[in-house]
Design a protein around this motif. Structure first.
Motif, PDB file in Angstrom:
ATOM      1  N   ASP A 150       4.227   0.484  -3.063  1.00 39.75           N
ATOM      2  CA  ASP A 150       2.849   1.200  -3.723  1.00 39.75           C
ATOM      3  C   ASP A 150       3.046   1.492  -4.939  1.00 39.75           C
ATOM      4  OD1 ASP A 150       0.230   1.819  -4.126  1.00 39.75           O
ATOM      5  OD2 ASP A 150      -0.006   3.039  -2.359  1.00 39.75           O
ATOM      6  N   ASP A 151       2.425   1.034  -5.805  1.00 38.15           N
ATOM      7  CA  ASP A 151       2.569   1.408  -7.292  1.00 38.15           C
ATOM      8  C   ASP A 151       1.990   2.780  -7.598  1.00 38.15           C
ATOM      9  OD1 ASP A 151       4.162  -1.021  -8.209  1.00 38.15           O
ATOM     10  OD2 ASP A 151       2.019  -1.951  -8.702  1.00 38.15           O
ATOM     11  N   THR A 152       1.279   3.121  -6.943  1.00 44.67           N
ATOM     12  CA  THR A 152       0.513   4.371  -7.020  1.00 44.67           C
ATOM     13  C   THR A 152       1.650   5.479  -6.565  1.00 44.67           C
ATOM     14  OG1 THR A 152      -1.592   3.388  -6.498  1.00 44.67           O
ATOM     15  CG2 THR A 152      -1.488   5.687  -6.478  1.00 44.67           C
ATOM     16  N   PHE A 153       1.547   6.537  -7.465  1.00 43.10           N
ATOM     17  CA  PHE A 153       2.179   7.885  -6.954  1.00 43.10           C
ATOM     18  C   PHE A 153       1.306   8.669  -5.877  1.00 43.10           C
ATOM     19  CE2 PHE A 153       4.579   7.152 -10.766  1.00 43.10           C
ATOM     20  CZ  PHE A 153       6.127   7.554 -10.466  1.00 43.10           C
ATOM     21  N   SER A 154       1.690   9.006  -4.550  1.00 44.28           N
ATOM     22  CA  SER A 154       0.878   9.471  -3.738  1.00 44.28           C
ATOM     23  C   SER A 154       1.263  10.846  -3.504  1.00 44.28           C
ATOM     24  CB  SER A 154       0.868   8.816  -2.363  1.00 44.28           C
ATOM     25  OG  SER A 154       0.633   7.395  -2.562  1.00 44.28           O
ATOM     26  N   ASP A 186      -1.372  10.822   1.985  1.00 45.32           N
ATOM     27  CA  ASP A 186      -2.545   9.805   1.381  1.00 45.32           C
ATOM     28  C   ASP A 186      -3.241   9.239   2.774  1.00 45.32           C
ATOM     29  OD1 ASP A 186      -0.549   8.194   2.675  1.00 45.32           O
ATOM     30  OD2 ASP A 186      -0.487   6.968   1.185  1.00 45.32           O
ATOM     31  N   ARG A 206       6.563   8.106  -5.287  1.00 42.38           N
ATOM     32  CA  ARG A 206       6.459   6.707  -4.777  1.00 42.38           C
ATOM     33  C   ARG A 206       7.722   6.021  -4.193  1.00 42.38           C
ATOM     34  NH1 ARG A 206       4.833   3.529 -10.330  1.00 42.38           N
ATOM     35  NH2 ARG A 206       6.567   3.955 -11.383  1.00 42.38           N
ATOM     36  N   TYR A 207       8.033   5.093  -3.389  1.00 46.40           N
ATOM     37  CA  TYR A 207       9.097   4.344  -2.947  1.00 46.40           C
ATOM     38  C   TYR A 207       9.520   3.278  -3.854  1.00 46.40           C
ATOM     39  CZ  TYR A 207      12.773   2.222  -0.020  1.00 46.40           C
ATOM     40  OH  TYR A 207      13.795   1.631   0.412  1.00 46.40           O
ATOM     41  N   TYR A 239       7.968  -1.598  -6.374  1.00 46.38           N
ATOM     42  CA  TYR A 239       7.469  -0.607  -5.103  1.00 46.38           C
ATOM     43  C   TYR A 239       6.553  -1.295  -4.095  1.00 46.38           C
ATOM     44  CZ  TYR A 239       8.387   2.055  -9.745  1.00 46.38           C
ATOM     45  OH  TYR A 239       9.097   2.452 -10.551  1.00 46.38           O
ATOM     46  N   LEU A 282       4.151  11.460   3.308  1.00 48.88           N
ATOM     47  CA  LEU A 282       2.957  11.039   2.499  1.00 48.88           C
ATOM     48  C   LEU A 282       1.747  11.614   3.021  1.00 48.88           C
ATOM     49  CD1 LEU A 282       3.642   7.330   1.450  1.00 48.88           C
ATOM     50  CD2 LEU A 282       4.488   9.453   0.593  1.00 48.88           C
TER      51      LEU A 282
END
Length: 234
Positions: free
Chosen positions: A61-65, A111, A79-80, A59, A109
């Motif tokens: 970014d590991d975080t789901f935004s 975020d 997340r991508y 990913y 996004l």
């Protein structure tokens, strides 16, 4: 979420079909109207992970935004997955589904990054694929510069002797690549990083003098935007 249609498909190949996919291609699970409605979202079961024991992350970014998809009012956690070129959507039970590429999406996004992803058909080694890109702005009439993020999976290696150690598999972030919608039907084509190759790829205007005078950096979005705006006359 408004108009969610979970679709469990086995064939991973359907993830890379062009946006002109018909309802029949999806097993008649949805109507043709669903495929053309910007308020609709098609979800699919995610493919098997490449390697759960690999070092690094697939990913960006590991975080789901929080993200807004197309014209839907409600945001979703997303997340991508750059290693598999998939957009994941967190479900209420904590599991993840992926957006089916049978529909064209704009994923914005929420975020604070201002980042936007769009899926487009693009050419890679002469083959048409469907993937996610970040639009970087207009460079001419109906022409847009795009950036694509890449993470590659590198297989591990077993030690050849007791003096060596095993090399574990890993995910490796590689350089971004840049594209423009110059192909047939608006398909995205990758922009060359070599000056001579670039000039040959865009023959309708003599770019030699422009390169000599301005020396644009073809590995940066600023340099590419400068030369493409000149080429397309913006």
């Amino acid at each position: 979420m408004k108009h969610l249609y979970p679709i469990f498909l086995v064939l991973l190949a359907l993830l890379t079909v062009p946006c002109q996919t018909t309802a029949q291609d999806l097993g008649n699970k949805v109507s043709e109207a669903n495929l053309n409605n910007p308020d609709d979202v098609l979800l699919m079961a995610p493919p098997r992970n490449i390697n759960q024991k690999a070092e690094g992350s697939p990913y960006i970014d590991d975080t789901f935004s929080p993200a807004q998809v197309n014209n839907l009012e409600k945001t979703s956690l997303m997340r991508y997955n750059a290693a598999q070129d998939l957009m994941e959507v967190m479900q209420d039970d904590g599991s993840a589904m992926v957006l089916s590429k049978a529909i064209r999406y704009r994923v914005a996004l929420k975020d604070g990054s201002g980042k936007v992803y769009e899926n487009h058909v693009f050419l890679e080694d002469g083959e048409k694929k469907n993937g996610y890109f970040i639009p970087l702005g207009s460079v001419g009439k109906d022409k847009v510069l795009y950036k694509k993020e890449f993470i590659k999976f590198v297989k591990g290696q077993l030690a050849k002797s007791s003096l060596e150690q095993d090399i574990p598999p890993r995910f490796e972030r590689t350089k971004d690549r840049f594209y423009v919608n110059e192909g047939a039907n608006g398909d995205l084509v990758e922009l060359p990083t070599s000056k001579n190759v670039f000039i040959k790829a865009f023959p309708e205007k003599n770019l030699k003098s422009f390169f000599k005078k301005h020396r644009p950096d073809l590995k940066s979005p600023e340099g590419l935007k400068k030369v493409l705006e000149h080429y397309y006359g913006q």
